[in-house]
Design a protein around this motif. Structure first.
Motif, short mmCIF file in Angstrom:
data_model
loop_
_atom_site.label_atom_id
_atom_site.label_comp_id
_atom_site.label_asym_id
_atom_site.label_seq_id
_atom_site.Cartn_x
_atom_site.Cartn_y
_atom_site.Cartn_z
N ILE A 86 2.60 3.12 24.79
CA ILE A 86 2.86 3.07 26.23
C ILE A 86 3.59 1.77 26.55
N ASP A 87 4.58 1.84 27.42
CA ASP A 87 5.35 0.66 27.78
C ASP A 87 4.42 -0.47 28.21
N ALA A 88 4.70 -1.67 27.73
CA ALA A 88 3.81 -2.81 27.96
C ALA A 88 3.66 -3.14 29.44
N HIS A 89 4.76 -3.04 30.20
CA HIS A 89 4.67 -3.40 31.61
C HIS A 89 3.76 -2.45 32.38
N LEU A 90 3.66 -1.20 31.92
CA LEU A 90 2.76 -0.25 32.56
C LEU A 90 1.35 -0.38 32.02
N ARG A 91 1.23 -0.60 30.73
CA ARG A 91 -0.09 -0.71 30.12
C ARG A 91 -0.87 -1.91 30.66
N SER A 92 -0.17 -2.96 31.04
CA SER A 92 -0.84 -4.17 31.52
C SER A 92 -1.28 -4.07 32.98
N LYS A 93 -0.87 -3.03 33.69
CA LYS A 93 -1.27 -2.86 35.09
C LYS A 93 -2.63 -2.19 35.17
#
Length: 363
Positions: free
Chosen positions: A228-235
């Motif tokens: 999963i894209d990191a910017h989305l996973r970190s939200k």
């Protein structure tokens, strides 16, 4: 996005888009992540439950209307007790609800399609404890399937390892996601032709849940996907991390503090070996899983990263931060003889445990 030179001495400054070709050169791994028909999407699973026919007439079933669904959702998410909900529903207010008690409300909610089920398993300890010891967990493969088939992640998940360069000259590499790194590429090389690499991300940390009222602690274990894209996973709002388990925190009766610490470390790895066993099997022989589009993929699940602070990393790696028992002082070991990652293919602590800035660099 961070950019680093591929060879020593080429450049020590970050990449500047104004000085190079804005279109990067991408070299994708060939012959991997093959898709097969016959999978299921999230909606396929949702429509397969016993109330699918009723939802064709009323999409809010088992609630009578959108307004009732909204009110039920508020009640279920509130911190009201069952008794408080019963008192609220007993008020002479014209709410026109189809349920009249908290028990009926929860019964209807539990009839909805659920996620992975929880399991409670008793543990046998090496030394007596003051109370029975249990580990609560869910099937990690089912948790990964929940993330993998999530419709909101469809455009933010990838399966093909790649090498990204600033230009076709292949001088300067770009590293943005986990699949763009050398580790994912080397893992894919070890898998069969057409296999799909799913990088497992775990996170754990012992946490105080009460202060001056019983000294209660919890040791949660979370799971996510490196695909999963990191910017989305970190939200946090994306809910890309699922609670996988609650590790035991036992009170051993041994008189020596250091021995009690050793027993607790071994107990954590004992519980982790139970919880993570399906992932180790899938990393060894593979498992068929459905992607967000309903395709089947032959997936392997090596451990890509374990997010933890330094004391937790020391526990996981089986090392001691300070001098421990005399027999282990020379080797800086903490006495764990069966670490949870030992039989996990393509999983190495030197790869999945990253330096933690506060303890490794600042202090």
């Amino acid at each position: 996005m961070d950019v680093f030179p591929d060879h020593d001495g080429r450049s020590s400054t970050p990449f500047d888009d104004r000085q190079h070709d804005p279109d990067p050169y991408v070299e994708a791994y060939e012959g991997c992540a093959e898709a097969f028909p016959g999978g299921e999407t999230f909606m396929d699973q949702f429509r397969r439950d016993q109330y699918a026919e009723q939802r064709r007439e009323n999409i809010y079933f088992p609630w009578a209307s959108k307004q009732e669904w909204a009110f039920a959702l508020w009640l279920l998410r509130s911190r009201l007790s069952m008794a408080a909900i019963d008192r609220l529903l007993s008020l002479e207010i014209n709410l026109a609800l189809s349920f009249r008690s908290a028990k009926e409300l929860r019964t209807r909610a539990e009839a909805l399609p659920s996620g992975p089920r929880w399991v409670c398993e008793a543990l046998t300890t090496e030394h007596p404890t003051k109370e029975p010891t249990y580990v609560f967990y869910r099937n990690p493969i089912e948790c990964l399937q929940t993330l993998l088939s999530h419709p909101l992640f469809e455009s933010h998940i990838s399966f093909v390892p790649r090498k990204i360069w600033t230009s076709a000259a292949k001088i300067c590499r770009i590293y943005d996601e986990w699949l763009s790194g050398d580790l994912a590429w080397s893992m894919q090389e070890a898998l069969p032709q057409g296999a799909t690499l799913l990088g497992v991300v775990l996170s754990s940390d012992k946490t105080n849940i009460s202060v001056m009222s019983g000294n209660r602690m919890a040791h949660p274990l979370l799971i996510s996907l490196a695909n999963i894209d990191a910017h989305l996973r970190s939200k946090a709002s994306a809910h890309a991390y699922l609670l996988l388990g609650l590790l035991p925190i036992a009170k051993f009766t041994h008189k020596t503090t250091r021995v009690r610490s050793l027993l607790q470390d071994r107990l954590v790895h004992q519980a982790l070996n139970i919880v993570l066993s399906p992932l180790k099997i899938a990393a060894s022989v593979g498992v068929m899983m459905s992607d967000p589009r309903g395709n089947l993929r032959y997936c392997f699940t090596p451990l890509a990263a374990w997010i933890a602070d330094t004391p937790e990393e020391s526990l996981l790696a089986g090392t001691a931060m300070k001098n421990f028992l005399k027999a282990m002082r020379r080797f800086q070991l903490n006495g764990v003889v069966e670490p949870c990652w030992n039989p996990w293919p393509l999983s190495d602590p030197s790869n999945f445990l990253a330096p933690e800035v506060l303890h490794h660099f600042h202090r």
